[in-house]
Design a protein around this motif. Structure first.
Motif, PDB file in Angstrom:
ATOM      1  N   LEU A 229       0.851  -1.179   0.000  1.00 25.41           N
ATOM      2  CA  LEU A 229       0.000   0.000   0.000  1.00 25.41           C
ATOM      3  C   LEU A 229       0.889   1.232   0.000  1.00 25.41           C
ATOM      4  O   LEU A 229       2.103   1.123   0.091  1.00 25.41           O
ATOM      5  N   ARG A 230       0.287   2.386  -0.056  1.00 25.67           N
ATOM      6  CA  ARG A 230       1.099   3.605  -0.080  1.00 25.67           C
ATOM      7  C   ARG A 230       1.909   3.729   1.213  1.00 25.67           C
ATOM      8  O   ARG A 230       1.433   3.362   2.290  1.00 25.67           O
ATOM      9  N   PRO A 231       3.130   4.233   1.107  1.00 23.89           N
ATOM     10  CA  PRO A 231       3.933   4.407   2.321  1.00 23.89           C
ATOM     11  C   PRO A 231       3.291   5.418   3.266  1.00 23.89           C
ATOM     12  O   PRO A 231       2.684   6.390   2.830  1.00 23.89           O
ATOM     13  N   VAL A 232       3.413   5.164   4.546  1.00 23.70           N
ATOM     14  CA  VAL A 232       2.881   6.038   5.575  1.00 23.70           C
ATOM     15  C   VAL A 232       4.072   6.517   6.396  1.00 23.70           C
ATOM     16  O   VAL A 232       4.974   5.751   6.697  1.00 23.70           O
ATOM     17  N   GLU A 233       4.063   7.777   6.771  1.00 26.26           N
ATOM     18  CA  GLU A 233       5.145   8.307   7.582  1.00 26.26           C
ATOM     19  C   GLU A 233       4.672   8.471   9.014  1.00 26.26           C
ATOM     20  O   GLU A 233       3.554   8.894   9.254  1.00 26.26           O
ATOM     21  N   ARG A 234       5.531   8.132   9.965  1.00 19.48           N
ATOM     22  CA  ARG A 234       5.209   8.331  11.378  1.00 19.48           C
ATOM     23  C   ARG A 234       6.460   8.810  12.092  1.00 19.48           C
ATOM     24  O   ARG A 234       7.568   8.639  11.608  1.00 19.48           O
ATOM     25  N   LEU A 235       6.251   9.397  13.246  1.00 23.36           N
ATOM     26  CA  LEU A 235       7.383   9.840  14.064  1.00 23.36           C
ATOM     27  C   LEU A 235       7.771   8.718  15.014  1.00 23.36           C
ATOM     28  O   LEU A 235       6.917   8.090  15.633  1.00 23.36           O
ATOM     29  N   ARG A 236       9.058   8.472  15.104  1.00 21.52           N
ATOM     30  CA  ARG A 236       9.578   7.459  16.014  1.00 21.52           C
ATOM     31  C   ARG A 236      10.859   8.005  16.609  1.00 21.52           C
ATOM     32  O   ARG A 236      11.800   8.305  15.878  1.00 21.52           O
ATOM     33  N   PHE A 237      10.880   8.138  17.917  1.00 18.79           N
ATOM     34  CA  PHE A 237      12.032   8.702  18.611  1.00 18.79           C
ATOM     35  C   PHE A 237      12.399  10.073  18.052  1.00 18.79           C
ATOM     36  O   PHE A 237      13.559  10.409  17.871  1.00 18.79           O
ATOM     37  N   GLY A 238      11.374  10.876  17.736  1.00 26.48           N
ATOM     38  CA  GLY A 238      11.584  12.242  17.300  1.00 26.48           C
ATOM     39  C   GLY A 238      11.986  12.431  15.863  1.00 26.48           C
ATOM     40  O   GLY A 238      12.250  13.542  15.425  1.00 26.48           O
ATOM     41  N   ARG A 239      12.038  11.364  15.079  1.00 24.31           N
ATOM     42  CA  ARG A 239      12.382  11.533  13.667  1.00 24.31           C
ATOM     43  C   ARG A 239      11.355  10.820  12.784  1.00 24.31           C
ATOM     44  O   ARG A 239      10.742   9.835  13.196  1.00 24.31           O
ATOM     45  N   ALA A 240      11.201  11.341  11.592  1.00 24.04           N
ATOM     46  CA  ALA A 240      10.215  10.765  10.666  1.00 24.04           C
ATOM     47  C   ALA A 240      10.726   9.418  10.155  1.00 24.04           C
ATOM     48  O   ALA A 240      11.901   9.257   9.856  1.00 24.04           O
ATOM     49  N   GLU A 241       9.827   8.469  10.084  1.00 20.56           N
ATOM     50  CA  GLU A 241      10.173   7.129   9.608  1.00 20.56           C
ATOM     51  C   GLU A 241       9.098   6.667   8.639  1.00 20.56           C
ATOM     52  O   GLU A 241       7.912   6.735   8.955  1.00 20.56           O
ATOM     53  N   ALA A 242       9.503   6.225   7.472  1.00 23.97           N
ATOM     54  CA  ALA A 242       8.543   5.699   6.506  1.00 23.97           C
ATOM     55  C   ALA A 242       8.202   4.259   6.903  1.00 23.97           C
ATOM     56  O   ALA A 242       9.093   3.470   7.197  1.00 23.97           O
ATOM     57  N   VAL A 243       6.927   3.948   6.952  1.00 30.44           N
ATOM     58  CA  VAL A 243       6.469   2.609   7.313  1.00 30.44           C
ATOM     59  C   VAL A 243       5.818   1.995   6.087  1.00 30.44           C
ATOM     60  O   VAL A 243       4.851   2.531   5.555  1.00 30.44           O
ATOM     61  N   ALA A 244       6.357   0.878   5.636  1.00 28.31           N
ATOM     62  CA  ALA A 244       5.754   0.171   4.509  1.00 28.31           C
ATOM     63  C   ALA A 244       4.589  -0.646   5.038  1.00 28.31           C
ATOM     64  O   ALA A 244       4.765  -1.498   5.897  1.00 28.31           O
ATOM     65  N   THR A 245       3.370  -0.338   4.573  1.00 28.33           N
ATOM     66  CA  THR A 245       2.213  -1.127   4.994  1.00 28.33           C
ATOM     67  C   THR A 245       1.712  -1.937   3.811  1.00 28.33           C
ATOM     68  O   THR A 245       1.879  -1.557   2.659  1.00 28.33           O
ATOM     69  N   HIS A 246       1.123  -3.057   4.114  1.00 29.24           N
ATOM     70  CA  HIS A 246       0.694  -3.998   3.088  1.00 29.24           C
ATOM     71  C   HIS A 246      -0.683  -4.548   3.418  1.00 29.24           C
ATOM     72  O   HIS A 246      -1.116  -4.525   4.559  1.00 29.24           O
ATOM     73  N   ARG A 247      -1.325  -5.075   2.417  1.00 26.30           N
ATOM     74  CA  ARG A 247      -2.570  -5.826   2.579  1.00 26.30           C
ATOM     75  C   ARG A 247      -2.234  -7.264   2.181  1.00 26.30           C
ATOM     76  O   ARG A 247      -1.623  -7.507   1.146  1.00 26.30           O
ATOM     77  N   VAL A 248      -2.633  -8.210   3.019  1.00 29.18           N
ATOM     78  CA  VAL A 248      -2.395  -9.625   2.731  1.00 29.18           C
ATOM     79  C   VAL A 248      -3.751 -10.312   2.659  1.00 29.18           C
ATOM     80  O   VAL A 248      -4.569 -10.192   3.561  1.00 29.18           O
ATOM     81  N   ARG A 249      -3.981 -11.020   1.563  1.00 29.50           N
ATOM     82  CA  ARG A 249      -5.261 -11.690   1.329  1.00 29.50           C
ATOM     83  C   ARG A 249      -5.050 -13.204   1.328  1.00 29.50           C
ATOM     84  O   ARG A 249      -4.179 -13.715   0.644  1.00 29.50           O
ATOM     85  N   PHE A 250      -5.862 -13.895   2.150  1.00 30.27           N
ATOM     86  CA  PHE A 250      -5.838 -15.357   2.244  1.00 30.27           C
ATOM     87  C   PHE A 250      -7.222 -15.905   1.910  1.00 30.27           C
ATOM     88  O   PHE A 250      -8.206 -15.189   2.000  1.00 30.27           O
ATOM     89  N   ARG A 251      -7.270 -17.195   1.608  1.00 32.28           N
ATOM     90  CA  ARG A 251      -8.570 -17.875   1.584  1.00 32.28           C
ATOM     91  C   ARG A 251      -9.050 -17.938   3.024  1.00 32.28           C
ATOM     92  O   ARG A 251      -8.256 -18.091   3.935  1.00 32.28           O
ATOM     93  N   PHE A 252     -10.338 -17.831   3.237  1.00 28.94           N
ATOM     94  CA  PHE A 252     -10.891 -17.854   4.592  1.00 28.94           C
ATOM     95  C   PHE A 252     -10.500 -19.161   5.263  1.00 28.94           C
ATOM     96  O   PHE A 252     -10.577 -20.226   4.663  1.00 28.94           O
ATOM     97  N   GLY A 253     -10.050 -19.108   6.471  1.00 26.71           N
ATOM     98  CA  GLY A 253      -9.628 -20.330   7.157  1.00 26.71           C
ATOM     99  C   GLY A 253      -9.223 -20.044   8.578  1.00 26.71           C
ATOM    100  O   GLY A 253     -10.032 -19.567   9.371  1.00 26.71           O
TER     101      GLY A 253
END
Length: 90
Positions: free
Chosen positions: A17-41
């Motif tokens: 998914l689109r990268p999201v930025e967050r603050l961690r220990f006072g500095r900006a950090e890009a967080v790679a977020t993803h969507r994972v799709r499975f068969r229901f189980g």
């Protein structure tokens, strides 16, 4: 120290998914977020982590998007080595 145990082997599709930025220990950090799709189980909860080879993902949410019990869609955050902690099994 937190330890994670291996669970069932699942096949799924990982979609970045689109990268999201967050603050961690006072500095900006890009967080790679993803969507994972499975068969229901198997039940997947936010207390779990997913692995794909050397990559580790923290589950942020999981659910059946249309209520038809066909798919299970998880919103996950890719973890880096520092977040895994020294000596912790993922």
């Amino acid at each position: 120290m937190r330890r994670f145990e291996a669970g069932p082997l699942l096949w799924g599709a990982i979609e970045p998914l689109r990268p999201v930025e967050r603050l961690r220990f006072g500095r900006a950090e890009a967080v790679a977020t993803h969507r994972v799709r499975f068969r229901f189980g198997p039940t997947i909860t936010p207390a779990m982590r997913l692995a794909s080879g050397p990559r580790r993902f923290a589950v942020r949410s999981a659910g059946d998007p249309d209520g038809r019990r066909r798919d299970l869609v998880c919103q996950v955050e890719e973890l880096n080595v520092e977040e895994l902690g020294a000596g912790a099994a993922a």
